[in-house]
Design a protein around this motif. Sequence first.
Motif, PDB file in Angstrom:
ATOM      1  N   THR A 244       0.839  -1.195   0.000  1.00 19.12           N
ATOM      2  CA  THR A 244       0.000   0.000   0.000  1.00 19.12           C
ATOM      3  C   THR A 244       0.877   1.250   0.000  1.00 19.12           C
ATOM      4  N   LEU A 245       0.233   2.389  -0.008  1.00 16.72           N
ATOM      5  CA  LEU A 245       0.945   3.663   0.061  1.00 16.72           C
ATOM      6  C   LEU A 245       0.696   4.265   1.436  1.00 16.72           C
ATOM      7  N   VAL A 246       1.733   4.865   1.997  1.00 17.54           N
ATOM      8  CA  VAL A 246       1.655   5.420   3.338  1.00 17.54           C
ATOM      9  C   VAL A 246       2.218   6.834   3.316  1.00 17.54           C
ATOM     10  N   ASP A 247       1.496   7.765   3.954  1.00 18.33           N
ATOM     11  CA  ASP A 247       1.989   9.147   3.990  1.00 18.33           C
ATOM     12  C   ASP A 247       3.008   9.340   5.107  1.00 18.33           C
ATOM     13  N   ASP A 248       2.658   8.811   6.272  1.00 20.63           N
ATOM     14  CA  ASP A 248       3.455   9.057   7.460  1.00 20.63           C
ATOM     15  C   ASP A 248       3.663   7.726   8.184  1.00 20.63           C
ATOM     16  N   VAL A 249       4.905   7.283   8.246  1.00 17.13           N
ATOM     17  CA  VAL A 249       5.230   5.967   8.810  1.00 17.13           C
ATOM     18  C   VAL A 249       4.834   5.866  10.287  1.00 17.13           C
ATOM     19  N   GLU A 250       5.193   6.895  11.064  1.00 13.00           N
ATOM     20  CA  GLU A 250       4.884   6.866  12.496  1.00 13.00           C
ATOM     21  C   GLU A 250       3.381   6.740  12.739  1.00 13.00           C
ATOM     22  N   LYS A 251       2.631   7.515  11.986  1.00 16.78           N
ATOM     23  CA  LYS A 251       1.177   7.490  12.161  1.00 16.78           C
ATOM     24  C   LYS A 251       0.588   6.152  11.761  1.00 16.78           C
ATOM     25  N   PHE A 252       1.114   5.572  10.702  1.00 21.79           N
ATOM     26  CA  PHE A 252       0.670   4.259  10.224  1.00 21.79           C
ATOM     27  C   PHE A 252       0.850   3.215  11.328  1.00 21.79           C
ATOM     28  N   ILE A 253       2.036   3.226  11.938  1.00 23.00           N
ATOM     29  CA  ILE A 253       2.341   2.252  12.986  1.00 23.00           C
ATOM     30  C   ILE A 253       1.446   2.468  14.206  1.00 23.00           C
ATOM     31  N   GLU A 254       1.267   3.725  14.557  1.00 19.47           N
ATOM     32  CA  GLU A 254       0.461   4.036  15.729  1.00 19.47           C
ATOM     33  C   GLU A 254      -1.010   3.668  15.519  1.00 19.47           C
ATOM     34  N   LYS A 255      -1.502   4.011  14.358  1.00 18.48           N
ATOM     35  CA  LYS A 255      -2.896   3.739  14.037  1.00 18.48           C
ATOM     36  C   LYS A 255      -3.203   2.243  14.044  1.00 18.48           C
ATOM     37  N   ARG A 256      -2.266   1.460  13.553  1.00 17.30           N
ATOM     38  CA  ARG A 256      -2.470   0.020  13.519  1.00 17.30           C
ATOM     39  C   ARG A 256      -2.106  -0.645  14.842  1.00 17.30           C
ATOM     40  N   GLY A 257      -1.545   0.100  15.755  1.00 22.06           N
ATOM     41  CA  GLY A 257      -1.282  -0.413  17.089  1.00 22.06           C
ATOM     42  C   GLY A 257      -0.102  -1.354  17.233  1.00 22.06           C
ATOM     43  N   TYR A 258       0.881  -1.247  16.339  1.00 21.90           N
ATOM     44  CA  TYR A 258       2.031  -2.138  16.452  1.00 21.90           C
ATOM     45  C   TYR A 258       2.954  -1.697  17.570  1.00 21.90           C
ATOM     46  N   GLY A 259       3.582  -2.679  18.177  1.00 17.42           N
ATOM     47  CA  GLY A 259       4.525  -2.394  19.240  1.00 17.42           C
ATOM     48  C   GLY A 259       5.842  -1.893  18.676  1.00 17.42           C
ATOM     49  N   LYS A 260       6.771  -1.592  19.594  1.00 18.25           N
ATOM     50  CA  LYS A 260       8.095  -1.136  19.153  1.00 18.25           C
ATOM     51  C   LYS A 260       8.808  -2.246  18.409  1.00 18.25           C
ATOM     52  N   ASP A 261       9.700  -1.845  17.545  1.00 19.89           N
ATOM     53  CA  ASP A 261      10.511  -2.808  16.826  1.00 19.89           C
ATOM     54  C   ASP A 261      11.372  -3.593  17.819  1.00 19.89           C
ATOM     55  N   ALA A 262      11.495  -4.897  17.566  1.00 20.06           N
ATOM     56  CA  ALA A 262      12.213  -5.771  18.504  1.00 20.06           C
ATOM     57  C   ALA A 262      13.669  -5.356  18.698  1.00 20.06           C
ATOM     58  N   LEU A 263      14.237  -4.628  17.741  1.00 17.70           N
ATOM     59  CA  LEU A 263      15.626  -4.192  17.901  1.00 17.70           C
ATOM     60  C   LEU A 263      15.724  -2.759  18.426  1.00 17.70           C
ATOM     61  N   LYS A 264      14.584  -2.164  18.719  1.00 15.10           N
ATOM     62  CA  LYS A 264      14.648  -0.788  19.215  1.00 15.10           C
ATOM     63  C   LYS A 264      14.073  -0.636  20.618  1.00 15.10           C
ATOM     64  N   ILE A 265      13.495  -1.702  21.137  1.00 17.09           N
ATOM     65  CA  ILE A 265      12.892  -1.611  22.462  1.00 17.09           C
ATOM     66  C   ILE A 265      13.980  -1.800  23.531  1.00 17.09           C
ATOM     67  N   SER A 266      13.788  -1.170  24.701  1.00 17.77           N
ATOM     68  CA  SER A 266      14.765  -1.332  25.782  1.00 17.77           C
ATOM     69  C   SER A 266      14.389  -2.537  26.635  1.00 17.77           C
ATOM     70  N   ASP A 267      15.336  -2.999  27.453  1.00 16.81           N
ATOM     71  CA  ASP A 267      15.050  -4.152  28.307  1.00 16.81           C
ATOM     72  C   ASP A 267      13.949  -3.860  29.322  1.00 16.81           C
ATOM     73  N   ASP A 268      13.929  -2.635  29.843  1.00 12.11           N
ATOM     74  CA  ASP A 268      12.898  -2.298  30.826  1.00 12.11           C
ATOM     75  C   ASP A 268      11.497  -2.262  30.202  1.00 12.11           C
ATOM     76  N   GLU A 269      11.419  -1.715  29.014  1.00 14.17           N
ATOM     77  CA  GLU A 269      10.117  -1.690  28.329  1.00 14.17           C
ATOM     78  C   GLU A 269       9.644  -3.107  28.033  1.00 14.17           C
ATOM     79  N   PHE A 270      10.577  -3.940  27.599  1.00 15.42           N
ATOM     80  CA  PHE A 270      10.274  -5.337  27.282  1.00 15.42           C
ATOM     81  C   PHE A 270       9.733  -6.040  28.528  1.00 15.42           C
ATOM     82  N   LEU A 271      10.424  -5.844  29.625  1.00 13.39           N
ATOM     83  CA  LEU A 271      10.041  -6.470  30.887  1.00 13.39           C
ATOM     84  C   LEU A 271       8.631  -6.055  31.306  1.00 13.39           C
ATOM     85  N   LYS A 272       8.370  -4.781  31.194  1.00  7.59           N
ATOM     86  CA  LYS A 272       7.078  -4.243  31.591  1.00  7.59           C
ATOM     87  C   LYS A 272       5.939  -4.872  30.774  1.00  7.59           C
TER      88      LYS A 272
END
Length: 263
Positions: free
Chosen positions: A118-146
């Motif tokens: 598909t076509l996307v205007d704004d990547v951040e908004k796309f991810i937020e709107k669809r409710g995806y979590g943080k990327d597995a390589l960008k999340i911190s250990d504390d966030e993961f734990l929580k």
Amino acid sequence: MPELPEVESFGKYIRKTSLHKKIEVVKLTSPLVLQGITARKLTQALEGNMFEDTQRHGKFLFVELKKNGYLMLHFGLTGDLEYFRSDETPPRFAVLMLHFADGHTLAFTDSRKLGKITLVDDVEKFIEKRGYGKDALKISDDEFLKLFSKRKVAIKTALMNQKIIAGVGNEFSDEILFQCKIHPESVSNKLSEAQLRKIYKETVSILKEAVKHNAERSKLEHYFFLDNRKAGLKCPRCKGETEFKTIGGRSAYFCPSCQKLYK
DNA sequence: TGACTTGTTCAAAT
DNA sequence: GATTTGAACAAGTC
């Protein structure tokens, strides 16, 4: 199957082959993979346009266009990319073909057609709107734990849930849990803090290593399940026998004698 | 031949 | 409302 490391490689592939070249002709052979846009709209947006860069979030690849946002590619189960000279025979399962002005073609192939474009205007908004979590390589250990310490589902199911963290699929989840000696059916919130931190560390290191090797399984030999998901194998660690079970509707392979179950 | 597989989405249940 | 469960989707493989 395309999980985070494969998608990272697809991005690299596009950056290596297809940037800054005018897209002259767009051929869409299977509109089934379009998500929320028409074939006409996709064609209009791409023809005359150029790829500038790529970025990835979980298993989603966003190809930045010179004009008008991003082309989003999701590879589903069988999505792949092939770049070739336009006078060569196109690949069998090509779904979308982009013919560049320099006489080359980039094809998105997908035999089972579960990929999405598909076509996307704004990547951040796309991810937020669809409710995806943080990327597995960008999340911190504390966030993961929580996140994982409050989920009541099987740890394997939680790891694969893209709304918790994005990027881990079936194959890598089996490997991560094998390396941690944790049974895939263990309940996420019953695991200790130390165990969850271990899972976090393994997730990051396995994915990073796979990315480093372009997800080539032959270069990841010191892992066990990545290229070898079968029941009845001899566990290299404890000489137990690997087992198959459906967990959360997905096939799971594990060693029941050294991967402990916490419920 | 038909069961199986896979990631995501959606509906239903809790 | 949030979370969990489970079916549906497509189509090649064995």
